[in-house]
Design an enzyme around this catalytic site. Structure first.
Site, mmCIF file in Angstrom:
data_model
loop_
_atom_site.group_PDB
_atom_site.id
_atom_site.type_symbol
_atom_site.label_atom_id
_atom_site.label_comp_id
_atom_site.label_asym_id
_atom_site.label_seq_id
_atom_site.Cartn_x
_atom_site.Cartn_y
_atom_site.Cartn_z
ATOM 1 N N CYS A 116 0.824 -1.212 0.000
ATOM 2 C CA CYS A 116 0.000 0.000 0.000
ATOM 3 C C CYS A 116 0.858 1.262 0.000
ATOM 4 O O CYS A 116 1.455 1.586 -1.020
ATOM 5 C CB CYS A 116 -1.001 -0.055 1.144
ATOM 6 N N HIS A 225 -3.219 -5.235 1.707
ATOM 7 C CA HIS A 225 -2.570 -5.454 3.006
ATOM 8 C C HIS A 225 -2.609 -6.929 3.402
ATOM 9 O O HIS A 225 -3.476 -7.325 4.178
ATOM 10 C CB HIS A 225 -3.293 -4.651 4.085
ATOM 11 N N GLU A 227 -0.822 -8.421 5.413
ATOM 12 C CA GLU A 227 -0.437 -8.607 6.822
ATOM 13 C C GLU A 227 -1.666 -8.636 7.726
ATOM 14 O O GLU A 227 -1.590 -9.042 8.874
ATOM 15 C CB GLU A 227 0.533 -7.500 7.269
HETATM 16 N N1 GLN Z 1 -3.412 6.359 0.707
HETATM 17 C C1 GLN Z 1 -2.230 6.123 1.461
HETATM 18 C C2 GLN Z 1 -1.044 6.895 0.898
HETATM 19 O O1 GLN Z 1 -1.137 7.613 -0.032
HETATM 20 C C3 GLN Z 1 -1.877 4.636 1.502
HETATM 21 C C4 GLN Z 1 -2.908 3.888 2.282
HETATM 22 C C5 GLN Z 1 -2.400 2.679 2.996
HETATM 23 O O2 GLN Z 1 -1.210 2.430 3.095
HETATM 24 N N2 GLN Z 1 -3.324 1.920 3.552
HETATM 25 O O3 GLN Z 1 -0.004 6.803 1.429
#
Ligand code: GLN
EC number: 4.3.3.6
Length: 246
Positions: A116, A225, A227
């Site tokens: 992410c 995610h 994890e």
């Molecule tokens: N939207 C977040 C960002 O730009 C990432 C979101 C996340 O890691 N769950 O960093």
């Protein structure tokens, strides 16, 4: 049966050692697991540590450039950039003097996994980045930040991703939280998973068929995610990548 399971068994071959554990007193037993750092400035560090340990690695929360360099004895063989908020993570990396050291590790070929926000950090190009947002780079791809929408648009989907050990019978439950997707990849980038329907399909057209997991050499990134929850197949694959390089 996953590739990492033998390493979890007691008394069997662990990284080429065939010594039965019973011959050693527990305290002197060498720890032959690979050591994987989880960048612990911000984000879901604990979950990644648990998932890595479940996948047979030793997890180390990394908070300083010295730790990355092994100066205090905590050398790591691989690194995880967790989910969280990429602008905050970038600023913290810069102010802790860790941005250049992490970039150098990526350049030197260390295995690094970003989930992410971590995926955003590893992208060579980011759409929707904050002005001056520090990135690490390394994967020849364009990532679109917050592509699936805002927090309320967070959703889950079952993905098929053969390289990650996920097929139709045993798909991978992927959790997307303010997630990015990958707009385009360069030639050297392997696409490991794409979304199927996208969230609720009809009311969010355009969210299907999006690239959400990629690999380029020793670098792995997912929009979602893994994890979260107890399915550690992505971490199994990453631990195997780290073993391969260390
Ligand atoms: N939207 C977040 C960002 O730009 C990432 C979101 C996340 O890691 N769950 O960093």
């Amino acid at each position: 049966m996953t590739g990492s399971e033998p390493a979890r068994r007691v008394g069997t071959s662990v990284m080429g050692q065939h010594t039965p554990r019973a011959l050693f007193p527990a305290a002197s037993l060498p720890d032959s697991r690979v050591s994987i750092g989880v960048l612990a400035l911000q984000g879901d560090v604990r979950e990644h540590c648990l998932a890595l340990e479940a996948a047979g690695a030793r997890a180390v929360a990394v908070r300083s450039a010295a730790q990355l360099a092994g100066a205090d004895g905590a050398r790591v063989d691989g690194l995880v950039l967790p989910g969280g908020e990429s602008t905050t993570m970038g600023k913290l990396l810069a102010s802790f003097g860790m941005l250049e050291p992490v970039r150098a590790l990526v350049r030197d070929g260390m295995a690094v996994y970003g989930s992410c926000a971590g995926m955003i950090m590893l992208a060579d190009r980011v759409q929707g980045a904050a002005s001056g947002q520090p990135l690490i780079g390394g994967i020849d791809m364009t990532v679109r930040r917050n592509a699936f929408g805002r927090q309320v648009d967070s959703y889950e989907e079952d993905l098929v991703a053969p390289t990650l050990g996920a097929n139709e019978e045993r798909p991978l439950r992927a959790v997307f939280i303010r997630a990015p997707w990958v707009e385009e990849v360069g030639e050297g980038v392997e696409v490991l998973a794409t979304t199927r329907s996208g969230r609720a399909g009809a009311d969010r057209p355009g969210t299907g068929g999006r690239i959400v997991a990629v690999r380029q050499g020793p670098l792995l990134a997912t929009s979602f995610h893994p994890e979260v929850g107890s399915d550690h197949r992505v971490h199994d694959v990453f631990v195997e990548m780290v073993r391969h390089r260390s």
